[in-house]
Write a protein that holds these residues in place. Structure first.
Motif, PDB file in Angstrom:
ATOM      1  N   TYR A  21     -10.949  -1.144  -9.199  1.00  0.00           N
ATOM      2  CA  TYR A  21      -9.595  -1.708  -9.177  1.00  0.00           C
ATOM      3  C   TYR A  21      -8.677  -0.823  -8.328  1.00  0.00           C
ATOM      4  CZ  TYR A  21      -5.084  -3.283 -11.103  1.00  0.00           C
ATOM      5  OH  TYR A  21      -3.808  -3.753 -11.270  1.00  0.00           O
TER       6      TYR A  21
ATOM      7  N   GLN B 125      -9.210  -1.162  -4.646  1.00  0.00           N
ATOM      8  CA  GLN B 125      -8.586  -2.376  -4.111  1.00  0.00           C
ATOM      9  C   GLN B 125      -7.085  -2.172  -3.911  1.00  0.00           C
ATOM     10  OE1 GLN B 125     -10.118  -4.977  -7.234  1.00  0.00           O
ATOM     11  NE2 GLN B 125     -11.232  -6.124  -5.660  1.00  0.00           N
ATOM     12  N   LEU B 126      -6.464  -1.445  -4.851  1.00  0.00           N
ATOM     13  CA  LEU B 126      -5.029  -1.171  -4.702  1.00  0.00           C
ATOM     14  C   LEU B 126      -4.777  -0.297  -3.461  1.00  0.00           C
ATOM     15  CD1 LEU B 126      -4.131  -0.492  -8.454  1.00  0.00           C
ATOM     16  CD2 LEU B 126      -3.446  -2.492  -7.098  1.00  0.00           C
ATOM     17  N   TRP B 127      -5.619   0.707  -3.268  1.00  0.00           N
ATOM     18  CA  TRP B 127      -5.464   1.559  -2.074  1.00  0.00           C
ATOM     19  C   TRP B 127      -5.595   0.710  -0.803  1.00  0.00           C
ATOM     20  CZ3 TRP B 127      -3.245   6.015  -1.827  1.00  0.00           C
ATOM     21  CH2 TRP B 127      -3.349   6.950  -2.872  1.00  0.00           C
ATOM     22  N   THR B 128      -6.628  -0.126  -0.795  1.00  0.00           N
ATOM     23  CA  THR B 128      -6.854  -0.943   0.394  1.00  0.00           C
ATOM     24  C   THR B 128      -5.625  -1.795   0.700  1.00  0.00           C
ATOM     25  OG1 THR B 128      -9.180  -1.001  -0.205  1.00  0.00           O
ATOM     26  CG2 THR B 128      -8.469  -2.576   1.461  1.00  0.00           C
ATOM     27  N   GLY B 129      -4.991  -2.280  -0.361  1.00  0.00           N
ATOM     28  CA  GLY B 129      -3.793  -3.097  -0.171  1.00  0.00           C
ATOM     29  C   GLY B 129      -2.613  -2.314   0.388  1.00  0.00           C
ATOM     30  N   LEU B 130      -2.621  -1.004   0.214  1.00  0.00           N
ATOM     31  CA  LEU B 130      -1.488  -0.192   0.661  1.00  0.00           C
ATOM     32  C   LEU B 130      -1.680   0.420   2.050  1.00  0.00           C
ATOM     33  CD1 LEU B 130      -0.417   1.804  -2.547  1.00  0.00           C
ATOM     34  CD2 LEU B 130       0.579  -0.272  -1.577  1.00  0.00           C
TER      35      LEU B 130
ATOM     36  N   SER C  74      -1.996  -0.520   5.047  1.00  0.00           N
ATOM     37  CA  SER C  74      -1.194  -0.916   6.210  1.00  0.00           C
ATOM     38  C   SER C  74       0.227  -0.353   6.137  1.00  0.00           C
ATOM     39  CB  SER C  74      -1.155  -2.436   6.323  1.00  0.00           C
ATOM     40  OG  SER C  74      -0.527  -2.959   5.170  1.00  0.00           O
ATOM     41  N   GLN C  75       0.698  -0.009   4.918  1.00  0.00           N
ATOM     42  CA  GLN C  75       2.047   0.554   4.800  1.00  0.00           C
ATOM     43  C   GLN C  75       2.063   2.080   4.879  1.00  0.00           C
ATOM     44  OE1 GLN C  75       3.878  -1.009   1.100  1.00  0.00           O
ATOM     45  NE2 GLN C  75       2.238  -2.510   1.151  1.00  0.00           N
TER      46      GLN C  75
ATOM     47  N   LYS D 146      -0.597   1.639 -12.256  1.00  0.00           N
ATOM     48  CA  LYS D 146      -0.452   0.202 -12.533  1.00  0.00           C
ATOM     49  C   LYS D 146      -0.587  -0.074 -14.036  1.00  0.00           C
ATOM     50  CE  LYS D 146      -0.066  -3.739 -10.091  1.00  0.00           C
ATOM     51  NZ  LYS D 146       0.522  -4.536 -11.172  1.00  0.00           N
TER      52      LYS D 146
END
Lengths: 419, 386
Positions: B80, B83-88, B90-91, B360
């Motif tokens: 989990y 996945q959160l890291w991957t989502g971040l 680009s920022q 989270k």
């Protein structure tokens, strides 16, 4: 297995202080070794007459050779794993050095302050410039500016002229008033007047007092410098900088010696805060060759059990300490030098860290962690002193290895034991 | 400079309110991640950190973002979180040094290799891509590895970051959402909706979060967390020497040895071209001195896999402390006897990876939202040894 040696007195650093300490300690019959990373003894700083050593240093080198002291040249201390033990590294192997008494005579290095353009090729420390000339750099007809503070600027200026360089200016940040006061006090030190007069005679008219290089300019390498005082700039091929010296504190700190106000704390007999560990020369206070020698002798006598003979040297030590204080006052770095850096000026060269990334941190460790300032191969040896000057950060902690060492060296203790 | 954090108490005398929605004690990567997610739901979030941001275990860690198959609860949390890291990504600013290196688990012999297929199946059936490499494929992927290894398991989705700047960035994002920071002061007491600082000041909040890592038991007595010391060595720059985070398959064995000291081969290519070399584990309290004998073992272990590493220059050695719990899972959630006191600590060697999922879960609890993963395995009180 790694070679291991034991000495009654081990001296680290074969400059003036270390040589004096080793010769003195050996004169009482102790088994003495002296370690230096250079291939020959003589030290770093007093290469004033490049190509040959200053006469007083040359004499010590001769005495050292005849003293029975074992010379361990080309050996760098990389670790102090436990009390009584140092690890040294040559270019090909490690050596364990055990001691009963240790004298740290590890010297000082040039302070190099950042200003816009300081990272351009051909801007260098004057020690580096000297070393290049020594190793064959042809400076005949080359225009050179020397900038910074202290007597070394004049000595190097005279030297470069001798080698045919066109010395354009010697830019001394100290004020004329400070220098006049210093000169007036020199009557007490006739040997210094004798050393200095011919040098000043030769290059004196080139000296600009109360002046400093504000910025260096050039496309791919240095082309000109701009001084604070003049409107125009000075065209030149080389700029040599020297803002004085900072002590080499890495080994004393790794051993745990107490450091106060940037120098290793010692008592009158050169004892550090750690039992059986002594310190002499520049790490206890930047004082020059005479003070280094007398401190070296005192440490040598104390370490070999002759404190009464060390006591005799106190008046001489005090005389040169006074000279050192006069130097400090005359050549104290002025506030304006802190203001030369611009946001984009690189402060840490190894990691390309700029002033804008660093200003605002008041904790050096936090700045280091977040920007990598001081994390490169030099481990803060260059930028550590400039960040102290610019931002007032404390000395960081020292961790082994003191210098980059092949990992095989770190694995050395167990070599042959593992599968 | 988005990653740059404040270096002072943000507040001149008196302007700081004393009532917050949530107070996070600890500015390591876990505390910063808590602040990051809490600040998305709450206006008034305060972080308290006595030292540099990310200056303790966060700075000592490797920054390997890795999905682990050690236990179902550990897999759920690491997966989990990744996945959160991957989502971040680009920022994240460039100085967070995110690099999708992947992990290469290296099997030294047939015995180790016999576990590889089972691991691959586990990862694949749980949605994580995993590839088994033959000795020849392994040699091609990592030419510096010695000959004669049995093969490898590549997890391409694993990655590497620089944890300190990542923590700084998470905090700076939280501050953009209105979170505040008190730095340079130590919390001495927390619970019952309040936090006391060493200077006598006191702050109130609906939730107080203990994210003090290995020091968490000082503030919440009884938490089963112990410091477990580790060493790391970093080399000079050798770009391309290795490409993946390389770990021996025996690593988990080392991580599981609870009593003795142990070393395992773990090498990481940094964005700078440097190689970061681990790992060691010992229980020696908070003694941070470099243990030369253990470093020797660690380097020798690495040389058994990467013989060429002996010629590389090592420039620095440091130590750090993992906050270890008996069952290897972090403690995340509310204390049974004080539901306003949340714990986010005990992340052992996986705190960089699991920081985001932890943040989270904490924010979900505080805001009353349902979490994506089951929070039950991590709640305080359940951390006795398996």
């Amino acid at each position: 297995m790694t070679e291991s040696r034991h000495f009654d007195v081990l001296v680290v650093g074969a400059g003036p202080a270390g040589m004096a300490a080793a010769i003195t300690a050996a004169s009482g019959g102790a088994k003495v070794g002296i370690v230096d990373e250079n291939p020959q003894p003589g030290g770093q700083i007093f290469r004033a007459k490049v190509g040959k050593l200053a006469p007083e240093v040359a004499k010590s080198v001769e005495k050292l050779a005849a003293s029975g002291v074992e010379l361990l040249n080309g050996l760098t201390i990389v670790d102090a794993p436990q009390p009584g033990v140092l690890m040294g590294a040559t270019h090909k192997s490690m050596i364990i050095l055990k001691y009963s008494k240790l004298i740290l005579a590890v010297g000082a290095r040039e302070l190099f302050l950042p200003f816009p353009g300081w990272t351009l090729p051909n801007v260098m420390g004057i020690g580096g410039l000297q070393a290049l000339v020594k190793s064959g750099l042809d400076v005949r007809g080359k225009r050179i500016v020397l900038s910074g503070s202290g007597p070394l600027l004049i000595a190097v200026g005279a030297y470069l002229k001798e080698y045919g360089a066109e010395v354009m200016a010697i830019v001394e940040q100290a004020s004329t008033a400070n220098l006049a006061r210093f000169a007036a006090g020199m009557a007490k030190y006739p040997s210094k007047i004798k050393q200095g007069t011919p040098l000043i005679f030769g290059v004196g008219r080139l000296i600009q007092r109360g002046a400093w290089v504000e910025s260096a300019h050039g496309k791919d390498k240095l082309e000109s410098v701009k001084l604070n005082k003049s409107v125009g700039s000075i065209q030149c091929e080389y700029l040599g900088c020297s803002f004085g010296f900072v002590p080499n504190l890495e080994l004393p700190m790794l051993i745990g010696c107490q450091v106060v106000d940037g120098f290793v704390k010692v008592d009158s007999l050169q004892n550090t805060s750690i039992a059986n560990v002594f310190c002499a020369g520049e790490p206890t206070g930047i004082g020059g060759i005479e003070l280094s020698v007398v401190e070296g002798k005192i440490a040598g006598f104390t370490a070999s059990g002759h404190t009464e003979r060390a006591q005799v040297l106190m008046p001489e030590k005090q005389k040169w300490q006074a000279f050192s204080r006069a130097l400090d006052q005359a050549f104290a770095l002025r506030e304006e030098l802190r203001g030369l850096v611009e946001p984009e000026t690189i402060v840490c060269r190894c990691e390309d860290v700029r002033h804008r990334q660093l200003k605002g941190y008041d904790c050096g460790r936090e700045a280091k962690l977040h920007t990598r300032c001081g994390m490169g191969p030099c481990q803060g040896r260059v930028c550590g002193a400039s960040t102290r000057f610019l931002y007032g950060w404390e000395h960081g902690t020292v961790r082994p290895p003191l210098v980059p060492v092949p990992l095989a060296g770190l694995a050395n203790e167990e070599q042959g034991k593992t599968k | 400079m988005p990653s740059k954090t404040s270096h002072h108490n943000d507040h001149g005398g008196g302007s700081l309110s004393t009532k917050f929605d949530a107070i996070v004690v600890g500015g390591g990567i876990v505390g910063c991640a808590c602040a990051y997610y809490l600040s998305q739901s709450f206006q008034r979030v305060l972080v308290i950190e006595p030292g540099p941001i990310g200056g303790a275990s966060t700075a000592a860690g490797m920054g390997h973002i890795v999905v682990m198959d050690d236990s179902p609860a550990q897999f759920a949390l690491t997966y989990y979180s990744q996945q959160l890291w991957t989502g971040l990504v680009s920022q994240m600013p460039a100085d967070c040094e995110y690099r999708p290196t992947g992990t290469m688990w290296v099997a030294a012999d047939d015995e180790e290799f016999s576990h590889v297929e089972g691991k691959r199946k586990f990862y694949e059936s749980n949605g994580v891509k995993a590839e088994v490499l033959s000795p020849a494929e392994l040699a091609k992927a990592e030419p510096q590895l010695r000959d004669g290894l049995a093969g490898g398991l590549r997890i391409p989705s694993d990655s590497v970051i620089y944890p300190v700047t990542a923590a700084g960035w998470l905090l700076s994002e939280a501050k953009r959402n209105g979170a505040e920071l008190i730095q340079g002061k130590r919390a001495t007491k927390m619970g019952q909706r309040s936090v006391h600082l060493e200077d006598g000041t006191q702050f109130e909040a609906d939730f107080v979060i203990n994210a003090a890592g290995g020091h968490a038991p000082l503030l919440t007595p009884g938490l089963p967390i112990e410091p477990r010391k580790g060493h790391l060595v970093i080399t000079d720059r050798y770009p391309g020497f290795v490409h993946h985070q390389l770990i021996e398959l025996g690593y988990l064995k080392s991580a599981h040895e609870m009593s003795s000291e142990s070393v395992a081969f773990n090498a990481q290519p940094r964005a700078t071209g440097q190689i970061l070399l681990g790992s060691s584990r010992q229980f020696v309290g908070w003694n941070s001195e470099v243990d030369r004998k253990l470093v020797t073992k660690m380097v020798n272990r690495a040389a058994e896999y990467l013989p060429g590493i002996q010629q590389l220059s090592g420039i620095r050695i440091w130590t750090g402390f993992r906050a270890t719990t008996p069952n290897k899972l972090p403690i995340i959630g509310a204390m049974p006897e004080d539901p306003s006191l949340l714990i986010a600590a005990g992340h052992e060697g996986l705190g960089i990876t699991t920081s985001l999922a932890t943040g989270k879960l904490i924010a979900d609890w505080a805001s009353g939202s349902k979490s994506v993963i089951d929070p039950a395995p991590y709640i305080p009180g359940g951390h006795h040894e398996h």
